[in-house]
Write an enzyme that holds these catalytic residues in place. Structure first.
Site, short mmCIF file in Angstrom:
data_model
loop_
_atom_site.label_atom_id
_atom_site.label_comp_id
_atom_site.label_asym_id
_atom_site.label_seq_id
_atom_site.Cartn_x
_atom_site.Cartn_y
_atom_site.Cartn_z
N ASP A 1 37.58 35.25 38.45
CA ASP A 1 37.08 35.18 39.81
C ASP A 1 38.02 34.38 40.71
O ASP A 1 38.12 33.16 40.57
CB ASP A 1 35.68 34.56 39.82
N ASP B 1 40.42 39.01 47.53
CA ASP B 1 39.40 38.69 46.54
C ASP B 1 39.34 39.76 45.46
O ASP B 1 39.27 40.95 45.75
CB ASP B 1 38.03 38.55 47.22
#
Length: 472
Positions: free
Chosen positions: A148, A352
């Protein structure tokens, strides 16, 4: 010299604008999109791992090339349509979490070789889009962990567990690891937490919430992580005894953000604060995705854009998006001001890995969408699908021409393959433009647009790079 008659001048002006409009409508740049439906072939896992293999020492990491996996590998009982719907549901939660974190804000820091590790994408039951297999403890117990780039703290579910969600592997038991060690309440590592706690034994406690209702709490400790042939000692991680939310399936999370406790920052001296990943097209390829840490992560063909600093939030990878072109022409109505990160930490654009569909501020998205619709006026439109408002019925076709789309970052123009912006949403030939608008000031470049690029995060050089055809 006598002036021209007024009607002659008007005729000349009319001809000029005729040629201008004609050339502008016919000079768009196009590329071919080969049409592949949603994947119908489940990809099984064959992940070699060994607890008895020869490990390099903590001070001399080696570069390791591993077989990699992708797709919804842990959800073999679901149809492609079901997996895609779940992916969009996860995406909505993800965007909510990121925009919530950006709105609140939080609090930000060289030499080595490198290693690489396996990546699996699309765990249908969990919120993380990409997973890797990591050994935790000594001897290492291998578990799936989410990668992440939008969070920092590394954590894993631990026994005994007061409240844990279901995961694929057995819970990690720190009592059976020779390398597990608690962190004292007054240590610098404990004080780096946003919300540190302290128990009766004077050891550090942590808690992390993700804005979408997910959270993890437990003991903050140090432990050894093993990436097959590479062992990394004394990584500060959360040993979660109370965990809840959308991480079902994976045992924990490997935080790859820019913050003080992220894995790249913690291992800065060892891996020179560099990592990269390449994510394959999950609907059209059986090739593997990968993540690489250390100097080998930096591709020679990457085009780099500077990282921007958010004074209120050090986790995200902010970049400067100047504009977008469709068909070789800059989109009118899109300006750099739509994507500006201001001095108070509002707005901006982040890269992201956990968001699928790129979100743009609403005015920018509307202008991009309208330009793309103009360039695809010959394609048969289809009904809207979920968050997508620009879809096409391409059933019966094997390929179509679509206008090019280029993201213009400062110092780096990223020309997207057609498969990165016109994607299948069912098995019946419906394809949708894979961008969406947001009312939030935060724009997010998602992983669909990143597919096929090796995305390089060079924290030492404060830059992000994009290398096309980087998964080979």
């Amino acid at each position: 010299m006598e002036p021209k008659p007024r009607n002659a001048a008007l005729f000349t002006l009319t001809i000029f604008f005729f040629f201008l409009s004609t050339s502008s409508s016919t000079s768009l740049l196009y590329q071919t999109l080969v049409l592949n439906p949603l994947s119908t072939t489940p990809h099984s896992l064959s992940w070699p791992e060994s607890e008895s293999e020869s490990l390099v020492s903590d001070s001399t990491a080696a570069t390791t090339t591993l077989e990699l996996h992708h797709l919804d590998s842990l959800s073999l009982n679901k149809t492609p349509e079901q997996l895609f719907h779940l992916r969009l549901q996860r995406d909505a939660f993800r965007v909510k979490a990121l925009t919530s974190l950006a709105a609140v804000g939080n609090g930000s820091r060289p030499r080595g070789s490198g290693f690489s590790s396996s990546v699996i994408s699309g765990l249908a039951q969990g919120s993380g889009e990409y997973f890797t297999r990591i050994g935790v403890g000594t001897p290492p117990k291998y578990v799936y962990m989410v990668l992440d780039t939008g969070s920092d703290v590394v954590w894993v579910q631990c026994a005994p567990c007061r409240k844990c969600y279901t995961q694929v592997d057995p819970l990690f038991d720190p009592r059976k690891s020779r390398s597990f060690a608690g962190i004292s309440c007054g240590s610098p590592l404990c004080l780096k937490l946003d919300s540190p706690g302290c128990n009766s034994r004077k050891t550090c406690l942590y808690q992390v919430s993700y804005g979408d209702g997910s959270f993890t709490t437990g003991d903050f400790s140090t432990e050894t992580l093993t990436f097959r042939g590479t062992r990394v000692g004394r990584v500060a991680l959360g040993c979660g005894h109370n965990n809840q939310g959308l991480f079902v399936g994976a045992a924990g999370l490997l935080g790859l953000g820019r913050g003080r406790l992220s894995f790249p920052t913690q291992t800065g001296r060892r891996f020179n604060r560099k990592f990269s990943y390449c994510l394959v097209d999950r609907s059209a390829s059986s090739r593997p995705s990968s993540v690489v840490f250390g100097d080998p992560a930096v591709s020679r063909t990457a085009r780099f854009t500077p990282l921007l600093a958010n004074p209120k939030l050090d986790t995200f990878y902010y970049v400067e998006l100047l504009g977008i072109s469709v068909g070789g022409t800059p989109v009118r109505g899109i300006s750099a001001s739509f994507f500006k990160l201001d001095r108070t930490g509002n707005g901006g654009v982040i890269i992201d890995s956990g968001t699928s569909v790129t979100r743009l501020t609403r005015p920018a998205y509307n202008a991009l969408r309208d330009a793309f619709r103009t360039g695809t006026s010959t394609l048969k439109r289809a009904q809207d699908f979920s968050l997508f408002d620009t879809c096409y019925d391409l059933s019966g076709k094997t390929e179509v021409k679509v206008p090019t789309v280029v993201l213009h970052f400062r110092g780096a123009d990223v020309a997207l393959p057609a498969t990165n912006y016109l994607i299948p949403v069912d098995s019946d030939g419906t394809f949708c433009f894979a961008f969406a608008g947001t009312m939030s000031g935060l724009s997010i470049v998602g992983n669909i647009q990143q597919q096929g690029f090796r995305v390089v995060f060079d924290l030492a050089g404060s830059r992000v790079g994009f290398a096309p055809r980087g998964c080979a």
